[in-house]
Design an enzyme around this catalytic site. Structure first.
Site, short mmCIF file in Angstrom:
data_model
loop_
_atom_site.label_atom_id
_atom_site.label_comp_id
_atom_site.label_asym_id
_atom_site.label_seq_id
_atom_site.Cartn_x
_atom_site.Cartn_y
_atom_site.Cartn_z
N CYS A 1 0.84 -1.19 0.00
CA CYS A 1 0.00 0.00 0.00
C CYS A 1 0.88 1.25 0.00
CB CYS A 1 -0.93 0.01 1.22
SG CYS A 1 -2.18 1.33 1.18
N CYS B 1 -2.08 4.19 6.99
CA CYS B 1 -3.19 4.23 7.95
C CYS B 1 -2.81 3.51 9.24
CB CYS B 1 -4.43 3.60 7.34
SG CYS B 1 -4.97 4.38 5.81
N CYS C 1 -4.88 0.29 10.13
CA CYS C 1 -5.00 -0.77 9.11
C CYS C 1 -4.92 -2.15 9.75
CB CYS C 1 -3.90 -0.61 8.07
SG CYS C 1 -3.98 -1.87 6.76
#
Length: 308
Positions: free
Chosen positions: A27, A31, A34
């Site tokens: 990714c 985040c 996550c």
């Protein structure tokens, strides 16, 4: 299509009518909450991924959702585009993708939008600073997740793709009122998830790439957020209880992930032992899947997009 879907409350084994294939863990975002982190950079060769999708079709799958990681990282979106085309055109499945939207451009829509029913873009706040604070960013100071949401929403309208928004509710955003922004963007479905902890992923322990313990909210705080937005027609909340076992999740090796013990225990790959045998080790709660509204209008030919 809807006449072919089998309700299986009383069957001896569940039918995997809807499957989430996390085709990569890689990714471009960070985040903090996550729960499917970049522990590997593995992905299947495209022919093997297609073989797995065919096996799912033969086992009764009617909808496949491609997710990550960020699925558009691979080959500038061509990998997920070709899988979407295969699932729709050759396996007659409803198709959806979950993305952060940052790597999606019009050229992709020109090539693949005809094969895609639903595109869900992740956005947790309509305050860019809140998104950056929670890690919903590529790291650049001027990054605007809201800008990506608006841009992709316009492309969905232009190319006749159902537009959804997914939001994770956590300590930084649970007091936010998102009503105006959601009414303006008009997603067909706004999925709202309570921040969830998963061992081995986001609990700050050994080999955990994320630590979301400081972002977790109470059930009462999640309900506070839900009550503020429950009047919105598109609003679909999912608590930790509803989320944990009601999704059929395939990882990058096409192994079902059993989350019943608060971690992700992989089955053998469906490519090695078949769907039915792997499904027995998925921990899937079929009743909760239906209870949370997991089956809805999955295809764009059943949704009036002229309402936009």
């Amino acid at each position: 299509m809807w006449n072919t879907i089998q309700f299986t409350f009383f069957s001896k084994r569940p039918i995997p009518i809807s499957v989430n294939y996390h085709l990569t863990r890689a990714c471009n975002y960070r985040c903090k909450f996550c729960f499917h982190t970049a522990l590997t950079n593995d992905r299947l060769p495209i022919d093997e991924a297609k073989r797995g999708i065919r096996l799912l079709q033969q086992a009764g799958t009617k909808k496949i959702n491609f997710s990550g990681g960020e699925p558009f990282l691979i080959d500038q979106g061509r990998f997920v585009g070709e899988l979407t085309r295969f699932a729709k055109e050759e396996c007659q499945m409803a198709t959806s993708i979950v993305s952060n939207g940052s790597l999606i451009f019009e050229k992709w829509f020109e090539m693949y939008s005809q094969y895609l029913d639903i595109l869900a873009i992740s956005c947790d706040s309509f305050d860019d600073e809140c998104n950056r604070k929670a890690g919903r960013t590529n790291g650049h100071e001027t990054h605007s997740q809201i800008g990506h949401v608006r841009r992709v929403r316009h492309l969905c309208e232009q190319y006749n793709v159902i537009f959804k928004i997914n939001s994770v509710i956590h300590k930084f955003n649970y007091q936010e009122d998102m009503t105006y922004a959601i009414e303006e963007l008009e997603p067909v479905r706004w999925k709202v998830f309570q921040c969830l902890l998963i061992q081995g992923e986001n609990m700050g322990g050994e080999n955990n790439l994320r630590d979301a313990r400081d972002l977790v909210i109470t059930d009462e705080q999640f309900q506070e957020f839900c009550q503020r937005h429950q009047h919105l027609k598109c609003f679909v909340p999912e608590s930790n209880l509803a989320m944990r076992n009601s999704y059929l999740i395939l990882d990058e090796k096409m192994r079902f992930l059993d989350c019943t013990k608060g971690r992700k225990d992989p089955s053998p790959s469906i490519l090695d032992i078949g769907v039915e045998s792997a499904l027995n080790r998925s921990g899937f709660d079929e009743e909760m899947f239906f209870e949370r509204g997991g089956q809805y209008k999955w295809t764009k030919d059943t949704v009036d997009l002229n309402d936009w």
